[in-house]
Motif scaffolding. Structure first.
Motif, PDB file in Angstrom:
ATOM      1  N   VAL A 106      -5.435  -0.475  11.687  1.00  0.00           N
ATOM      2  CA  VAL A 106      -4.122  -0.777  11.111  1.00  0.00           C
ATOM      3  C   VAL A 106      -3.258   0.471  11.216  1.00  0.00           C
ATOM      4  O   VAL A 106      -3.649   1.555  10.766  1.00  0.00           O
ATOM      5  N   THR A 107      -2.094   0.325  11.822  1.00  0.00           N
ATOM      6  CA  THR A 107      -1.143   1.421  11.958  1.00  0.00           C
ATOM      7  C   THR A 107       0.238   0.891  11.598  1.00  0.00           C
ATOM      8  O   THR A 107       0.358  -0.223  11.083  1.00  0.00           O
ATOM      9  N   ALA A 108       1.284   1.666  11.831  1.00  0.00           N
ATOM     10  CA  ALA A 108       2.605   1.253  11.339  1.00  0.00           C
ATOM     11  C   ALA A 108       3.715   1.849  12.193  1.00  0.00           C
ATOM     12  O   ALA A 108       3.482   2.717  13.045  1.00  0.00           O
ATOM     13  N   ILE A 109       4.917   1.380  11.921  1.00  0.00           N
ATOM     14  CA  ILE A 109       6.111   2.001  12.489  1.00  0.00           C
ATOM     15  C   ILE A 109       6.312   3.354  11.802  1.00  0.00           C
ATOM     16  O   ILE A 109       5.590   3.709  10.874  1.00  0.00           O
ATOM     17  N   ASN A 110       7.301   4.126  12.250  1.00  0.00           N
ATOM     18  CA  ASN A 110       7.590   5.402  11.589  1.00  0.00           C
ATOM     19  C   ASN A 110       7.993   5.167  10.138  1.00  0.00           C
ATOM     20  O   ASN A 110       8.768   4.257   9.846  1.00  0.00           O
ATOM     21  N   PRO A 111       7.483   5.964   9.212  1.00  0.00           N
ATOM     22  CA  PRO A 111       7.803   5.768   7.789  1.00  0.00           C
ATOM     23  C   PRO A 111       9.292   5.911   7.511  1.00  0.00           C
ATOM     24  O   PRO A 111       9.980   6.731   8.127  1.00  0.00           O
ATOM     25  N   THR A 112       9.770   5.106   6.582  1.00  0.00           N
ATOM     26  CA  THR A 112      11.149   5.211   6.096  1.00  0.00           C
ATOM     27  C   THR A 112      11.117   5.173   4.570  1.00  0.00           C
ATOM     28  O   THR A 112      10.130   4.730   3.974  1.00  0.00           O
ATOM     29  N   PRO A 113      12.191   5.606   3.923  1.00  0.00           N
ATOM     30  CA  PRO A 113      12.249   5.489   2.454  1.00  0.00           C
ATOM     31  C   PRO A 113      12.194   4.046   1.963  1.00  0.00           C
ATOM     32  O   PRO A 113      11.967   3.799   0.780  1.00  0.00           O
ATOM     33  N   ALA A 114      12.366   3.086   2.887  1.00  0.00           N
ATOM     34  CA  ALA A 114      12.317   1.673   2.496  1.00  0.00           C
ATOM     35  C   ALA A 114      10.894   1.209   2.225  1.00  0.00           C
ATOM     36  O   ALA A 114      10.676   0.224   1.525  1.00  0.00           O
ATOM     37  N   GLY A 115       9.917   1.906   2.795  1.00  0.00           N
ATOM     38  CA  GLY A 115       8.518   1.552   2.571  1.00  0.00           C
ATOM     39  C   GLY A 115       7.968   0.617   3.638  1.00  0.00           C
ATOM     40  O   GLY A 115       8.655  -0.295   4.093  1.00  0.00           O
ATOM     41  N   GLY A 169       3.941   0.132   3.817  1.00  0.00           N
ATOM     42  CA  GLY A 169       2.764  -0.478   3.200  1.00  0.00           C
ATOM     43  C   GLY A 169       1.576  -0.600   4.116  1.00  0.00           C
ATOM     44  O   GLY A 169       0.919  -1.651   4.165  1.00  0.00           O
ATOM     45  N   LYS A 170       1.260   0.470   4.826  1.00  0.00           N
ATOM     46  CA  LYS A 170       0.134   0.425   5.765  1.00  0.00           C
ATOM     47  C   LYS A 170      -1.201   0.279   5.041  1.00  0.00           C
ATOM     48  O   LYS A 170      -2.015  -0.579   5.413  1.00  0.00           O
ATOM     49  N   THR A 171      -1.443   1.113   4.028  1.00  0.00           N
ATOM     50  CA  THR A 171      -2.713   1.011   3.301  1.00  0.00           C
ATOM     51  C   THR A 171      -2.806  -0.316   2.563  1.00  0.00           C
ATOM     52  O   THR A 171      -3.865  -0.949   2.517  1.00  0.00           O
ATOM     53  N   THR A 172      -1.688  -0.752   1.984  1.00  0.00           N
ATOM     54  CA  THR A 172      -1.665  -2.046   1.302  1.00  0.00           C
ATOM     55  C   THR A 172      -2.060  -3.171   2.259  1.00  0.00           C
ATOM     56  O   THR A 172      -2.834  -4.073   1.902  1.00  0.00           O
ATOM     57  N   GLY A 181     -14.150 -16.190   5.080  1.00  0.00           N
ATOM     58  CA  GLY A 181     -15.575 -16.334   5.369  1.00  0.00           C
ATOM     59  C   GLY A 181     -16.181 -15.263   6.252  1.00  0.00           C
ATOM     60  O   GLY A 181     -17.331 -15.411   6.693  1.00  0.00           O
ATOM     61  N   LYS A 182     -15.451 -14.197   6.528  1.00  0.00           N
ATOM     62  CA  LYS A 182     -15.979 -13.107   7.339  1.00  0.00           C
ATOM     63  C   LYS A 182     -16.573 -12.022   6.424  1.00  0.00           C
ATOM     64  O   LYS A 182     -16.095 -11.806   5.319  1.00  0.00           O
ATOM     65  N   LYS A 183     -17.605 -11.360   6.912  1.00  0.00           N
ATOM     66  CA  LYS A 183     -18.186 -10.234   6.176  1.00  0.00           C
ATOM     67  C   LYS A 183     -17.444  -8.972   6.616  1.00  0.00           C
ATOM     68  O   LYS A 183     -17.710  -8.411   7.676  1.00  0.00           O
ATOM     69  N   ALA A 184     -16.473  -8.580   5.786  1.00  0.00           N
ATOM     70  CA  ALA A 184     -15.578  -7.492   6.176  1.00  0.00           C
ATOM     71  C   ALA A 184     -15.568  -6.390   5.141  1.00  0.00           C
ATOM     72  O   ALA A 184     -15.818  -6.626   3.955  1.00  0.00           O
ATOM     73  N   MET A 185     -15.275  -5.181   5.604  1.00  0.00           N
ATOM     74  CA  MET A 185     -15.060  -4.088   4.673  1.00  0.00           C
ATOM     75  C   MET A 185     -13.938  -3.187   5.170  1.00  0.00           C
ATOM     76  O   MET A 185     -13.564  -3.211   6.343  1.00  0.00           O
ATOM     77  N   VAL A 186     -13.408  -2.408   4.249  1.00  0.00           N
ATOM     78  CA  VAL A 186     -12.259  -1.551   4.503  1.00  0.00           C
ATOM     79  C   VAL A 186     -12.724  -0.102   4.562  1.00  0.00           C
ATOM     80  O   VAL A 186     -13.617   0.303   3.810  1.00  0.00           O
ATOM     81  N   CYS A 187     -12.139   0.684   5.459  1.00  0.00           N
ATOM     82  CA  CYS A 187     -12.388   2.129   5.521  1.00  0.00           C
ATOM     83  C   CYS A 187     -11.051   2.853   5.495  1.00  0.00           C
ATOM     84  O   CYS A 187     -10.259   2.732   6.450  1.00  0.00           O
ATOM     85  N   ILE A 188     -10.774   3.565   4.404  1.00  0.00           N
ATOM     86  CA  ILE A 188      -9.515   4.299   4.303  1.00  0.00           C
ATOM     87  C   ILE A 188      -9.791   5.744   3.919  1.00  0.00           C
ATOM     88  O   ILE A 188     -10.907   6.123   3.590  1.00  0.00           O
ATOM     89  N   ALA A 195      -4.044   4.228  -2.306  1.00  0.00           N
ATOM     90  CA  ALA A 195      -5.024   3.199  -2.663  1.00  0.00           C
ATOM     91  C   ALA A 195      -4.486   1.792  -2.455  1.00  0.00           C
ATOM     92  O   ALA A 195      -5.072   0.830  -2.935  1.00  0.00           O
ATOM     93  N   GLY A 196      -3.374   1.650  -1.736  1.00  0.00           N
ATOM     94  CA  GLY A 196      -2.748   0.339  -1.570  1.00  0.00           C
ATOM     95  C   GLY A 196      -1.752   0.076  -2.676  1.00  0.00           C
ATOM     96  O   GLY A 196      -1.327   0.981  -3.395  1.00  0.00           O
ATOM     97  N   GLY A 197      -1.358  -1.197  -2.823  1.00  0.00           N
ATOM     98  CA  GLY A 197      -0.368  -1.525  -3.841  1.00  0.00           C
ATOM     99  C   GLY A 197      -0.368  -2.998  -4.174  1.00  0.00           C
ATOM    100  O   GLY A 197      -0.924  -3.833  -3.444  1.00  0.00           O
ATOM    101  N   GLY A 198       0.262  -3.334  -5.300  1.00  0.00           N
ATOM    102  CA  GLY A 198       0.335  -4.724  -5.727  1.00  0.00           C
ATOM    103  C   GLY A 198      -1.056  -5.297  -5.930  1.00  0.00           C
ATOM    104  O   GLY A 198      -1.915  -4.683  -6.559  1.00  0.00           O
TER     105      GLY A 198
END
Length: 558
Positions: A61-70, A72-75, A88-95, A111-114
């Motif tokens: 997971v990647t993103a566009i260039n950050p802006t003050p608008a936000g 939410g890549k980690t989210t 139904g997939k066996k998935a895990m996150v690595c951050i 740590a993400g958001g919302g």
């Protein structure tokens, strides 16, 4: 409608004991080293035991260039991980782990958001399991041992004007960028110039995140260049005999940290080099272990794709033998409008034309990622003020670029809001479409590698470097370091070295201020423009709003 803050949502989480989270992955309880009830390190013995397992699918997971608008890549990373489990997939996150300095500055936590967060949020954004403290201590030990060696006769004949090992602290403190040390007379050693970087820029951090095991860690630490003699020959950490004690300090820090999402799905949070001044990826140990015990591994690369994803592909994948099966590129309608010239205060009003204008930044990232031979899915991270017409404008633009954009509402709805994205990403990852390849070969000369990144990723016309820098690169090639990849230290806010230039600018050059050899980590750091390896605090730092409430709970983290 009033929405709860991230910390309020995290505090209300129904967390499961960490042993139950480990059970989802088949990790026996005796191989979890608990830090309280909701976080644990995974033992090296268990990591060794799963190495013959087949690898799962790797999603970046990647993103566009950050802006003050936000953005939410980690989210989105967390939301996608939850979404994959929900279908139904066996998935895990690595951050990555969060750095203390930016938490108290402007960037906030990691740590993400919302309703797409990893918990415990407060612990992760503060001391966590002490990994960063261990890295700072190991780095500081080497600093002390170098000065001590010089004080007690300098048997290695170190030129005290050419000690290149700087100090680190995990805090934004601009006053420490350049210092004079050892003042106060003979008893304190020889006065010399030095300076501090932030811990996440330490080569020790990079090594911890790239090392395969403790033996590899110690060898890499020993290979770090700390100074030069008068004849310009290098002095290594192993010459100071510090690598053994440093490894002891880092023994526990090498083990990945297991935590959980709000939906009780497993997540590794380990390592944390910044992507603008370091290589921006969580540890190789965490990612490769996750691939052995999960069907899908969702990981992130720091900041925009021009930095984090480029380094993930050209450094981490190259070093660890990894290849992403799918790349998710995060964008928001708000950020598109900002790239299209809309001021932050006006982002709430519908402006389809500005969205279309700002999509050039998104388009360049899509093309750049495809140049690595990987399939790209765009995730539109939904904000409550986004209109249907604005979302459709992004979808239409992305379709015209030969990719697909999917609206994801994980921030508001958790896995229910990311299910569509998860289904499409799983389909792409399982299709075998990826034909990954770094954009330059090992044997390419160092300056040519820099030019390849600047021209192919940043779309610059030229790289500006004086003869001193070019000569230094040639000397490193002659010393046997010419096959190393490049780690660009550049502003995250723009494809250029000017943070104010948004969109997809052309007609610019990339000025190189200095180059640093990270011989232990195995890359050459190229410092561009005005980028700083020690950030400063903003005029109103977040620390001013962080406090304990009457109930002893932390307020103000975000």
């Amino acid at each position: 409608m009033a929405y709860k803050s991230d910390i309020e949502i995290a505090r209300a989480a129904n967390k499961k004991p960490i042993q139950e989270v480990g059970d989802k992955l088949g990790i026996p309880g005796e191989h979890l080293l608990p830090y309280g009830h909701d976080k644990a390190k995974v033992s090296q013995a268990y990591i060794d035991s799963v190495q013959k397992n087949k690898n799962g699918k790797l999603i970046l997971v990647t993103a566009i260039n950050p802006t003050p608008a936000g953005e939410g890549k980690t989210t989105t990373t967390v939301g996608l991980g939850d979404g994959l489990n929900a279908i139904g997939k066996k998935a895990m996150v690595c951050i990555r782990e969060a750095s203390l300095g930016p938490n108290f500055g402007m960037k906030g936590g990691a740590a993400g958001g919302g309703y797409a967060q990893v918990v415990p949020m407060e612990d992760m954004n503060l001391h966590f399991t002490g990994d960063f403290h261990a890295i700072t201590s190991a780095h500081s030990l080497l600093s002390a041992m170098i000065d001590n060696h010089i004080y007690w006769g300098n048997e290695l004949d170190i030129d005290i004007r050419r000690v290149v090992w700087r100090r680190v602290v995990d805090m934004n403190d601009r006053a420490l960028r350049q210092i004079t040390a050892s003042l106060g007379g003979v008893a304190n050693g020889f006065p010399n110039e030095s300076g501090f970087d932030i811990t996440v820029a330490s080569e020790v951090m990079a090594i911890l995140c790239l090392a395969k095991n403790l033996k590899d860690l110690e060898e890499r630490l020993g290979a770090m260049i700390v100074a030069y003699r008068r004849d310009r020959s290098p002095v290594f950490c192993r010459d100071i005999e510090a690598q053994g004690a440093m490894t002891v300090l880092l023994k526990d820090a090498m083990q990945p940290n297991l935590v959980q999402t709000l939906e009780n799905n497993p997540a590794f949070v380990h390592g944390g080099p910044f992507a603008n001044i370091a290589h921006g990826c969580n540890s190789v140990t965490a990612t490769t272990t996750a691939l052995k015990i999960a069907e899908f591994v969702v990981t992130e690369a720091g900041f925009g794709a021009d930095l984090g994803a480029e380094k993930f592909m050209n450094i981490k994948c190259r070093k660890a033998g990894l290849a992403p099966d799918c790349v998710v590129l995060v964008a928001t309608v708000r950020a598109m409008k900002m790239n299209g010239g809309v001021a932050k205060g006006d982002l709430g009003a519908e402006n389809v034309d500005a969205v279309k204008e700002g999509c050039a930044n998104l388009g360049r990232h899509i093309a750049n990622l495809k140049s690595f031979g990987v399939p790209v899915v765009v995730a539109i991270n939904h904000f409550v003020n986004d209109t249907d017409a604005e979302v459709q404008a992004v979808k239409d633009y992305v379709k015209a670029q030969g990719s697909e954009a999917i609206l994801s509402r994980h921030w508001e709805l958790g896995s229910e809001g990311s299910a569509d994205l998860a289904r499409r990403v799983a389909e792409v990852a399982e299709s075998g479409e990826s034909n990954f390849k770094p954009i330059y070969p090992d044997e390419m000369p160092l300056f040519q590698k820099i030019e390849t990144i600047a021209k192919n990723i940043y779309h610059a016309d030229a790289v500006v470097a004086d003869s001193k820098i070019r000569d230094q690169l040639k000397q490193w090639e002659e010393a046997g370091y010419g096959n190393l990849p490049i780690c660009m230290a550049k502003t995250q806010y723009s494809f250029t070295t000017d943070p104010s230039r948004r969109g997809a600018p052309t007609g610019h050059s990339v000025p190189i201020r200095e180059v640093r050899l990270s011989a232990g980590a195995g890359f050459v750091v190229v410092v561009c423009g005005e980028i700083m390896t020690m950030p400063g605090l903003p005029r109103t730092p977040a620390a001013q709003s962080i406090r304990l409430n009457d109930g002893g709970e932390i307020e103000g983290l975000f």
